[in-house]
Design a protein around this motif. Structure first.
Motif, PDB file in Angstrom:
ATOM      1  N   VAL A 199       0.841  -1.202   0.000  1.00 46.84           N
ATOM      2  CA  VAL A 199       0.000   0.000   0.000  1.00 46.84           C
ATOM      3  C   VAL A 199       0.875   1.251   0.000  1.00 46.84           C
ATOM      4  O   VAL A 199       0.631   2.210  -0.733  1.00 46.84           O
ATOM      5  N   ALA A 200       1.917   1.247   0.825  1.00 43.80           N
ATOM      6  CA  ALA A 200       2.822   2.397   0.901  1.00 43.80           C
ATOM      7  C   ALA A 200       3.521   2.633  -0.428  1.00 43.80           C
ATOM      8  O   ALA A 200       3.664   3.787  -0.867  1.00 43.80           O
ATOM      9  N   GLN A 201       3.950   1.564  -1.088  1.00 43.57           N
ATOM     10  CA  GLN A 201       4.641   1.723  -2.371  1.00 43.57           C
ATOM     11  C   GLN A 201       3.739   2.390  -3.405  1.00 43.57           C
ATOM     12  O   GLN A 201       4.158   3.322  -4.113  1.00 43.57           O
ATOM     13  N   ARG A 202       2.490   1.954  -3.481  1.00 43.74           N
ATOM     14  CA  ARG A 202       1.554   2.571  -4.435  1.00 43.74           C
ATOM     15  C   ARG A 202       1.280   4.028  -4.084  1.00 43.74           C
ATOM     16  O   ARG A 202       1.231   4.898  -4.962  1.00 43.74           O
ATOM     17  N   ALA A 203       1.103   4.297  -2.793  1.00 46.76           N
ATOM     18  CA  ALA A 203       0.787   5.662  -2.373  1.00 46.76           C
ATOM     19  C   ALA A 203       1.950   6.615  -2.653  1.00 46.76           C
ATOM     20  O   ALA A 203       1.750   7.738  -3.142  1.00 46.76           O
ATOM     21  N   VAL A 204       3.158   6.179  -2.354  1.00 50.74           N
ATOM     22  CA  VAL A 204       4.336   7.024  -2.593  1.00 50.74           C
ATOM     23  C   VAL A 204       4.542   7.219  -4.086  1.00 50.74           C
ATOM     24  O   VAL A 204       4.833   8.335  -4.551  1.00 50.74           O
ATOM     25  N   ALA A 205       4.381   6.155  -4.862  1.00 52.28           N
ATOM     26  CA  ALA A 205       4.524   6.272  -6.317  1.00 52.28           C
ATOM     27  C   ALA A 205       3.533   7.283  -6.881  1.00 52.28           C
ATOM     28  O   ALA A 205       3.844   8.027  -7.825  1.00 52.28           O
ATOM     29  N   GLY A 206       2.343   7.328  -6.290  1.00 55.87           N
ATOM     30  CA  GLY A 206       1.323   8.243  -6.782  1.00 55.87           C
ATOM     31  C   GLY A 206       1.613   9.702  -6.492  1.00 55.87           C
ATOM     32  O   GLY A 206       1.249  10.589  -7.279  1.00 55.87           O
ATOM     33  N   ILE A 207       2.282   9.974  -5.363  1.00 57.51           N
ATOM     34  CA  ILE A 207       2.510  11.380  -4.992  1.00 57.51           C
ATOM     35  C   ILE A 207       3.861  11.915  -5.453  1.00 57.51           C
ATOM     36  O   ILE A 207       4.041  13.129  -5.592  1.00 57.51           O
ATOM     37  N   LEU A 208       4.812  11.031  -5.729  1.00 52.63           N
ATOM     38  CA  LEU A 208       6.178  11.476  -6.048  1.00 52.63           C
ATOM     39  C   LEU A 208       6.261  12.466  -7.207  1.00 52.63           C
ATOM     40  O   LEU A 208       7.026  13.434  -7.118  1.00 52.63           O
ATOM     41  N   PRO A 209       5.518  12.272  -8.300  1.00 53.50           N
ATOM     42  CA  PRO A 209       5.650  13.223  -9.414  1.00 53.50           C
ATOM     43  C   PRO A 209       5.341  14.670  -9.051  1.00 53.50           C
ATOM     44  O   PRO A 209       5.814  15.597  -9.712  1.00 53.50           O
ATOM     45  N   SER A 210       4.566  14.867  -7.978  1.00 49.70           N
ATOM     46  CA  SER A 210       4.181  16.227  -7.593  1.00 49.70           C
ATOM     47  C   SER A 210       5.093  16.832  -6.534  1.00 49.70           C
ATOM     48  O   SER A 210       4.898  17.989  -6.139  1.00 49.70           O
ATOM     49  N   LEU A 211       6.095  16.077  -6.079  1.00 49.53           N
ATOM     50  CA  LEU A 211       6.925  16.531  -4.965  1.00 49.53           C
ATOM     51  C   LEU A 211       8.265  17.093  -5.438  1.00 49.53           C
ATOM     52  O   LEU A 211       8.849  16.598  -6.405  1.00 49.53           O
ATOM     53  N   TYR A 225      10.235  -0.058   3.216  1.00 47.89           N
ATOM     54  CA  TYR A 225      10.697  -0.761   2.024  1.00 47.89           C
ATOM     55  C   TYR A 225       9.867  -0.368   0.807  1.00 47.89           C
ATOM     56  O   TYR A 225      10.393  -0.178  -0.298  1.00 47.89           O
ATOM     57  N   GLY A 226       8.561  -0.235   0.990  1.00 46.94           N
ATOM     58  CA  GLY A 226       7.700   0.202  -0.106  1.00 46.94           C
ATOM     59  C   GLY A 226       8.084   1.584  -0.608  1.00 46.94           C
ATOM     60  O   GLY A 226       8.101   1.843  -1.821  1.00 46.94           O
ATOM     61  N   ALA A 227       8.426   2.474   0.317  1.00 55.09           N
ATOM     62  CA  ALA A 227       8.860   3.817  -0.077  1.00 55.09           C
ATOM     63  C   ALA A 227      10.153   3.747  -0.883  1.00 55.09           C
ATOM     64  O   ALA A 227      10.306   4.426  -1.916  1.00 55.09           O
ATOM     65  N   ALA A 228      11.099   2.918  -0.434  1.00 57.90           N
ATOM     66  CA  ALA A 228      12.369   2.773  -1.145  1.00 57.90           C
ATOM     67  C   ALA A 228      12.145   2.270  -2.566  1.00 57.90           C
ATOM     68  O   ALA A 228      12.774   2.752  -3.521  1.00 57.90           O
ATOM     69  N   GLN A 229      11.248   1.304  -2.720  1.00 55.43           N
ATOM     70  CA  GLN A 229      10.952   0.759  -4.046  1.00 55.43           C
ATOM     71  C   GLN A 229      10.339   1.811  -4.950  1.00 55.43           C
ATOM     72  O   GLN A 229      10.633   1.881  -6.150  1.00 55.43           O
ATOM     73  N   ALA A 230       9.463   2.659  -4.383  1.00 52.85           N
ATOM     74  CA  ALA A 230       8.822   3.708  -5.181  1.00 52.85           C
ATOM     75  C   ALA A 230       9.833   4.737  -5.658  1.00 52.85           C
ATOM     76  O   ALA A 230       9.787   5.182  -6.810  1.00 52.85           O
ATOM     77  N   PHE A 231      10.764   5.132  -4.790  1.00 48.50           N
ATOM     78  CA  PHE A 231      11.795   6.094  -5.193  1.00 48.50           C
ATOM     79  C   PHE A 231      12.688   5.496  -6.275  1.00 48.50           C
ATOM     80  O   PHE A 231      13.047   6.180  -7.239  1.00 48.50           O
ATOM     81  N   ALA A 232      13.028   4.213  -6.134  1.00 50.85           N
ATOM     82  CA  ALA A 232      13.877   3.563  -7.133  1.00 50.85           C
ATOM     83  C   ALA A 232      13.174   3.484  -8.481  1.00 50.85           C
ATOM     84  O   ALA A 232      13.782   3.757  -9.532  1.00 50.85           O
TER      85      ALA A 232
END
Length: 335
Positions: A199-211, A225-232
């Protein structure tokens, strides 16, 4: 220093004695759990099962049955507790969906002579006991760490837990308090990760383009770990991500540390707090006088003891400690 050493955990059942066996051997305890959708909750249930099955086999109590609602809904959990009242349990241990929405059902249980002990997600009904860590301090400790590691400050992404749950509100309040006293930091985005990696990976992936550039990610557990995967996946620089003691987070952290010296910290409540709640309920049934509010320390892992703690963490699990009767007695007797 290991987590078990830090909490001075003892060998389970070392202090089982005749009065406890005699006085509660006919008593039945139930666990009311509102959610099981992440590794922390699974570890919590596993710890409960391990410790309580042995307690039942030794005749400490007659039963210690766990129940988990299908949905994270306070109305469903209230109905579950009402069913436990009808089933004749002597004590109910509760990880609550809401600090207030279950109070009516909790009061019904108390009025029926049932001992109610809440933990992790605690309740505000005065007749119940509460076992919790200082979640606000846990949140604030993340900003204190970042203030030392990143004295120049920077932008923060906050990953929150399950919306509407008291634990989420308290950790968020601590993070907000930390930012208020360290104005070099600014929260530029916030998402709910539900304490779950996917859930965290999807949520972070969704907001990253606007940050804008993110210096650090503050979390609540199960989301690092989900956050790390989204940044990568977004091919963005990996910020300092505070971890939550999950095995997948610790493995990723160790890999990054070995590769380039990546540094962070990890903090969470031990899933085995469910076993402390069991023993507290047993002690109350045994006639022990117990104050209504008990506080246990949160578990923190740092750069220096990462490998040692990872070695002692089950694959797919969470850094943990399970409580014995003696441990519970120490918590109860602490001033």
């Amino acid at each position: 220093m290991t987590i078990r050493t830090m909490l001075a955990a003892s060998v389970a059942f070392a202090c089982l004695c005749a009065p406890a066996l005699a006085d509660t051997s006919s008593k039945k305890i139930a666990l009311s759990n509102n959610y099981a959708g992440n590794s922390w909750r699974q570890a919590m249930l596993t710890s409960w099962d391990k410790i309580t099955k042995e307690a039942v086999s030794k005749g400490v109590v007659a039963a210690a049955d766990p129940f988990t609602t299908a949905e994270n809904q306070a109305t469903e959990q209230a109905a579950q507790i009402q069913n436990m009242i009808l089933q004749g349990y002597d004590a109910i241990v509760v990880n609550a969906a809401s600090p207030t929405a279950l109070n009516g059902a909790i009061k019904e249980a108390c009025d029926a002579g049932i001992t109610v002990v809440s933990f992790d997600g605690v309740v505000t009904e005065p007749c119940a006991w509460r076992i919790a860590v200082d979640f606000k301090a846990m949140g604030e400790s993340q900003i204190d760490y970042l203030a030392k590691k990143l004295p120049q400050g920077g932008n923060l992404l906050e990953i929150r837990g399950l919306a509407g749950v008291s634990v989420d509100d308290e950790i968020h309040a601590g993070i907000a308090a930390g930012v208020a006293k360290n104005s070099q930091f600014k929260i530029v985005g916030s998402v709910n990760g539900d304490w779950a990696q996917d859930v965290a990976q999807r949520a972070v992936a969704g907001i990253l383009p606007s940050l804008p550039e993110v210096a650090a990610v503050v979390t609540q557990g199960g989301d690092g770990y989900g956050a790390a995967q989204a940044f990568a996946a977004a091919k963005r620089p990996t910020p300092t991500i505070v971890m939550g003691n999950r095995e997948d987070e610790l493995v990723w952290w160790k890999g990054q540390k070995d590769k380039d010296g990546y540094e962070t910290m990890s903090v969470s409540i031990a899933p085995g707090v469910s076993t402390l709640a069991f023993w507290v309920a047993q002690q109350i049934l045994d006639g022990k006088e117990v104050k209504k509010d008990l506080v246990v320390p949160f578990l923190r892992i740092d750069q220096a003891n990462l490998e040692e703690n990872l070695k002692n963490t089950q694959k797919g699990g969470v850094a943990n400690v399970e409580y014995s009767l003696e441990d519970a007695q120490k918590v109860i007797d602490a001033k």
